[in-house]
Write a protein that holds these residues in place. Structure first.
Motif, PDB file in Angstrom:
ATOM      1  N   LEU A  10      -7.494  60.020 -23.480  1.00 15.63           N
ATOM      2  CA  LEU A  10      -7.148  58.895 -24.357  1.00 15.63           C
ATOM      3  C   LEU A  10      -8.002  57.676 -24.022  1.00 15.63           C
ATOM      4  O   LEU A  10      -8.519  56.992 -24.918  1.00 15.63           O
ATOM      5  N   ALA A  11      -8.158  57.399 -22.723  1.00 18.80           N
ATOM      6  CA  ALA A  11      -9.010  56.279 -22.327  1.00 18.80           C
ATOM      7  C   ALA A  11     -10.467  56.553 -22.676  1.00 18.80           C
ATOM      8  O   ALA A  11     -11.189  55.650 -23.104  1.00 18.80           O
ATOM      9  N   VAL A  12     -10.892  57.801 -22.513  1.00 22.62           N
ATOM     10  CA  VAL A  12     -12.262  58.160 -22.884  1.00 22.62           C
ATOM     11  C   VAL A  12     -12.462  57.976 -24.383  1.00 22.62           C
ATOM     12  O   VAL A  12     -13.554  57.617 -24.841  1.00 22.62           O
ATOM     13  N   PHE A  74     -10.494  49.582 -14.253  1.00 23.48           N
ATOM     14  CA  PHE A  74     -11.679  49.746 -15.098  1.00 23.48           C
ATOM     15  C   PHE A  74     -11.333  49.611 -16.585  1.00 23.48           C
ATOM     16  O   PHE A  74     -12.091  49.027 -17.361  1.00 23.48           O
ATOM     17  N   VAL A  75     -10.195  50.154 -16.989  1.00 19.82           N
ATOM     18  CA  VAL A  75      -9.789  50.068 -18.393  1.00 19.82           C
ATOM     19  C   VAL A  75      -9.552  48.614 -18.790  1.00 19.82           C
ATOM     20  O   VAL A  75      -9.950  48.182 -19.884  1.00 19.82           O
ATOM     21  N   LEU A  76      -8.916  47.837 -17.925  1.00 24.53           N
ATOM     22  CA  LEU A  76      -8.630  46.434 -18.245  1.00 24.53           C
ATOM     23  C   LEU A  76      -9.906  45.595 -18.311  1.00 24.53           C
ATOM     24  O   LEU A  76     -10.047  44.726 -19.174  1.00 24.53           O
ATOM     25  N   VAL A  77     -10.844  45.837 -17.402  1.00 22.44           N
ATOM     26  CA  VAL A  77     -12.131  45.130 -17.454  1.00 22.44           C
ATOM     27  C   VAL A  77     -12.868  45.486 -18.733  1.00 22.44           C
ATOM     28  O   VAL A  77     -13.474  44.623 -19.388  1.00 22.44           O
ATOM     29  N   ILE A 166      -7.062  48.957 -28.196  1.00 23.51           N
ATOM     30  CA  ILE A 166      -6.800  50.371 -27.920  1.00 23.51           C
ATOM     31  C   ILE A 166      -6.743  50.639 -26.421  1.00 23.51           C
ATOM     32  O   ILE A 166      -6.018  51.535 -25.965  1.00 23.51           O
ATOM     33  N   CYS A 167      -7.487  49.871 -25.650  1.00 22.07           N
ATOM     34  CA  CYS A 167      -7.513  50.083 -24.203  1.00 22.07           C
ATOM     35  C   CYS A 167      -6.155  49.846 -23.557  1.00 22.07           C
ATOM     36  O   CYS A 167      -5.861  50.421 -22.493  1.00 22.07           O
ATOM     37  N   LEU A 168      -5.333  49.000 -24.159  1.00 19.08           N
ATOM     38  CA  LEU A 168      -4.059  48.636 -23.528  1.00 19.08           C
ATOM     39  C   LEU A 168      -3.086  49.808 -23.443  1.00 19.08           C
ATOM     40  O   LEU A 168      -2.554  50.084 -22.359  1.00 19.08           O
ATOM     41  N   PRO A 169      -2.811  50.552 -24.548  1.00 17.53           N
ATOM     42  CA  PRO A 169      -1.952  51.731 -24.391  1.00 17.53           C
ATOM     43  C   PRO A 169      -2.575  52.805 -23.514  1.00 17.53           C
ATOM     44  O   PRO A 169      -1.859  53.557 -22.839  1.00 17.53           O
ATOM     45  N   ALA A 170      -3.906  52.899 -23.505  1.00 18.40           N
ATOM     46  CA  ALA A 170      -4.563  53.844 -22.605  1.00 18.40           C
ATOM     47  C   ALA A 170      -4.257  53.484 -21.150  1.00 18.40           C
ATOM     48  O   ALA A 170      -3.985  54.361 -20.321  1.00 18.40           O
ATOM     49  N   GLY A 171      -4.278  52.180 -20.856  1.00 22.08           N
ATOM     50  CA  GLY A 171      -3.945  51.739 -19.511  1.00 22.08           C
ATOM     51  C   GLY A 171      -2.510  52.059 -19.134  1.00 22.08           C
ATOM     52  O   GLY A 171      -2.227  52.481 -18.009  1.00 22.08           O
TER      53      GLY A 171
END
Length: 396
Positions: A10-12, A74-77, A166-171
């Motif tokens: 999901l993060a990818v 890394f996701v948050l950055v 989108i990065c937020l739910p991945a985190g």
């Protein structure tokens, strides 16, 4: 396949959307920021250069860090970099945010590859990699075309804001789905960093990385400049860019899925069958680019062949670097992104001589170079029946 592996995918997906979305946004970015399309293409190379430099550097720094908190950071950055990019009106600042995002992406992917191999039994590295890369292929099917449509309707900045969101739910998925201890590496329990870096002196590993880089360079050379081919050479409307991106993404998903089932046991078969077809396909696409039906059909086919061959070669990198359990993922990431950096630069240089079809011809030459290198070095593509996946040791 374990559920945490899909959370990593999901993060990818979010990161893959960012990496590929510029293919549909370059004309708008160039017009908004007052630069040429070729100059705007540097954004893709800037991202790739950040990935190449960041992958080994961040992986080395993160060897002692627990995977869950590292991946979340890394996701948050990555999300913050896109928020800044969406707000800026300066091309240099936008370039800088792409580099920062790339460093975060590189670190994430290196650690995710390392973590993924600990989630599956030895000998299933190819399957695990296929699931992880499915995030990228789904991004090309849904995220990138969706971002292209969003950019066409609301402007390219809206797409950057969407990626940040989108990065937020991945985190959240990483925080809740990856065990806190998973992927923790101890220097006392594994080879020292110097020994892992020493793996890079092995000719088989270097050749596997070079082959993966060349094939990925061919993919990015054409994919980055697909929008001008669709609207210029083929004479289609702007929304057809999204259709072409969906077809390329659907093909890439098929290619990764098929390769994921074969790459552990039959890597040579994939290269022997897919390599010549990929080689013929890029010049064929260049010749037929002014015929919309042929263009769209070949975009699908080339997406499938490119990702089948590319993912197989990257799997070989992981196997050849089995003696570097904490760094193998960074070597694979670096190989992918050396190609992603070089491809658009090579393609951009062909505009003056060959126009919009130039990148397609360049892709054919890059694949030809890869096959010429692979032909006398078939042992690199042989199945390593005695090897173990990175991140695993004998008896584990």
């Amino acid at each position: 396949m374990p559920v945490p592996l899909y959370l990593l995918a999901l993060a990818v997906f979010a990161m893959g959307t960012s990496e590929f979305m510029l293919a549909g946004l370059l004309p708008d970015i160039a017009a908004d920021l007052g630069v040429t399309a070729a100059t705007a293409g540097v954004l893709t190379s800037a991202f790739a250069v950040g990935m190449v430099v960041g992958a080994p550097l961040v992986a080395a720094l993160a060897r002692r860090w627990p995977s869950r908190s590292t991946l979340l950071c890394f996701v948050l950055v990555f999300s913050a970099a896109h928020a800044v990019g969406a707000a800026t009106s300066s091309f240099p600042v936008l370039c800088a945010t792409r580099v920062v995002a790339a460093l975060a992406n590189a670190g994430f992917l290196a650690v995710a590859l390392r973590t993924a191999t600990t989630l599956v039994p030895a000998g299933r590295t190819g399957r695990a990699l296929a699931v992880l890369l499915s995030g990228t292929t789904v991004a090309t099917i849904a995220g990138v075309p969706g971002g292209s449509v969003l950019g066409a309707v609301l402007g390219w900045r809206a797409t950057f804001w969407a990626v940040a969101a989108i990065c937020l739910p991945a985190g959240v998925g990483i925080l809740t789905g990856i065990p806190a201890h998973r992927g923790r590496q101890s220097l006392a329990g594994g080879p020292p960093l110097r020994a892992e870096l020493g793996q890079l002196t092995g000719p088989r590993l270097l050749l596997a990385m070079l082959l993966g880089a060349l094939v990925n360079a061919a993919t990015f050379a054409s994919f980055t400049y697909l929008a001008p081919v669709v609207t210029g050479t083929a004479g289609l409307g702007e929304l057809w860019i999204s259709v072409a991106l969906v077809l390329f993404g659907a093909g890439s998903f098929v290619g990764v899925t098929v390769a994921g089932r074969l790459s552990d046991r039959h890597p040579g078969l994939i290269v022997a069958a897919g390599g010549p077809l990929l080689l013929v396909g890029w010049p064929g696409l260049a010749v037929l680019a002014d015929r919309p039906v042929a263009l769209l059909t070949l975009v699908f086919v080339q997406g499938a062949l490119s990702f089948a061959l590319g993912s197989t070669l990257i799997t070989r990198v992981l196997y050849q670097a089995a003696g570097a359990p904490t760094m193998a993922g960074s070597y694979a990431t670096a190989a992918l992104n050396v190609g992603a950096a070089a491809g658009p630069l090579v393609a951009g240089a062909t505009f003056g001589a060959a126009g919009e079809r130039g990148p397609l011809w360049a892709s054919g030459l890059l694949v030809a170079a890869a096959l010429l290198l692979a032909l006398p070095a078939r042992e690199v593509l042989a199945t390593d029946r005695g090897s173990v996946a990175p991140g695993r040791g004998e008896g584990r």
